[in-house]
Design a protein around this motif. Sequence first.
Motif, PDB file in Angstrom:
ATOM      1  N   VAL A 183       1.033   0.556  -9.382  1.00  0.00           N
ATOM      2  CA  VAL A 183      -0.570   0.519  -9.440  1.00  0.00           C
ATOM      3  C   VAL A 183      -0.640  -0.338 -10.923  1.00  0.00           C
ATOM      4  O   VAL A 183      -0.445  -0.025 -12.024  1.00  0.00           O
ATOM      5  N   GLU A 242       2.318   1.828  -3.489  1.00  0.00           N
ATOM      6  CA  GLU A 242       1.469   2.174  -4.646  1.00  0.00           C
ATOM      7  C   GLU A 242       1.121   3.575  -4.585  1.00  0.00           C
ATOM      8  O   GLU A 242       1.119   4.384  -5.279  1.00  0.00           O
ATOM      9  N   ASP A 243       1.191   4.167  -3.094  1.00  0.00           N
ATOM     10  CA  ASP A 243       0.742   5.705  -2.734  1.00  0.00           C
ATOM     11  C   ASP A 243       1.716   6.389  -3.159  1.00  0.00           C
ATOM     12  O   ASP A 243       1.617   7.591  -3.545  1.00  0.00           O
ATOM     13  N   PRO A 271       2.938   5.792  -8.750  1.00  0.00           N
ATOM     14  CA  PRO A 271       2.028   5.046  -9.668  1.00  0.00           C
ATOM     15  C   PRO A 271       2.312   3.971 -10.460  1.00  0.00           C
ATOM     16  O   PRO A 271       1.596   3.292 -11.099  1.00  0.00           O
ATOM     17  N   SER A 305       0.858  -1.150   0.044  1.00  0.00           N
ATOM     18  CA  SER A 305       0.167   0.071   0.133  1.00  0.00           C
ATOM     19  C   SER A 305       0.920   0.930  -0.009  1.00  0.00           C
ATOM     20  O   SER A 305       0.557   2.228  -0.772  1.00  0.00           O
TER      21      SER A 305
END
Length: 300
Positions: free
Chosen positions: A109, A102-103, A106, A99
């Motif tokens: 993602v 991904e934050d 990108p 998490s």
Amino acid sequence: MSSMSHNNEIAALLMEEEADEEYAMFLGMTAVEEERVANERSASRRLGSVRGHAVIQCDRVQGHNRLYRDYFAEEPVFGSQLFRRRFQMHLPLFLRIASAVEDFDPYFVQRRNVADFVDDYVRIGESTTIESVKKFVKVIVVIFTDEYLRSPNNDDIRRLLEIGELRGFPGMLGNIDCMHWRWKNYPAAWHGMYDGHIHEPIIILEVVASYDLWIWHAFFELPGSYNDINVLKRSNLFIKLTKGRAPPVNYSINSHEYMMGYYLADGIYRQWSTFVKIISVSQVNKRKILHKLKNLQEMM
């Protein structure tokens, strides 16, 4: 008259033969040209993850779906314990790292047009794997440096001492040990220097970790011809301590006050005050002594 007709027939046959040879030559030249054009197109076209490699239909969507069903679905095929056994990491920790990554970037993602979505399981191409690992390492360093990839501060020292005391080791700052990693794709010229005790190229990693696997010291890349003592001499573990800049460590054992923490270590390390080694007690001898005491009590 007949002689003239015969000559004309011969001339016609020769012309027909020459035409056949020209046609055959034309066909040969055409085939060569078509092969050349095809080779140029094949060389200039990007095939797969590496230029010039053949395209393999990996069915990456199926690989992704299988990975999700096995470990990340609401009712996975393999539970959290099997996830921990296979990937050497607790599932909540993995999800936290995923998490955060991904934050931050990108790139990690998942997109619908993902190009190369590891080869035997989720079927990632080699070049994509290398690119992703490089990006992943950089992102991990940026995100977690302030929390993990550093020496312990005063608050960390206090927490480590409290945990050590609760577990029966007052004054313990962590466990120190070296791991030996096999180096598969090593440069041949470095074979002798990195050849370890198993006669294979090895890179050594020195680590200090707490009971909950908080690794706050890591010293890597020394060759396998070294042992734990050689690695320690080149490590920066005790630099702050020798210069008097290490955080204070105060604890008491049997009414004796101490101002220097220690690390649990195995038998190869020196007899230093910063190391506490495992005391080898034979369980067989222990049982014999208990048996003798029990017999004495019964005789009395």
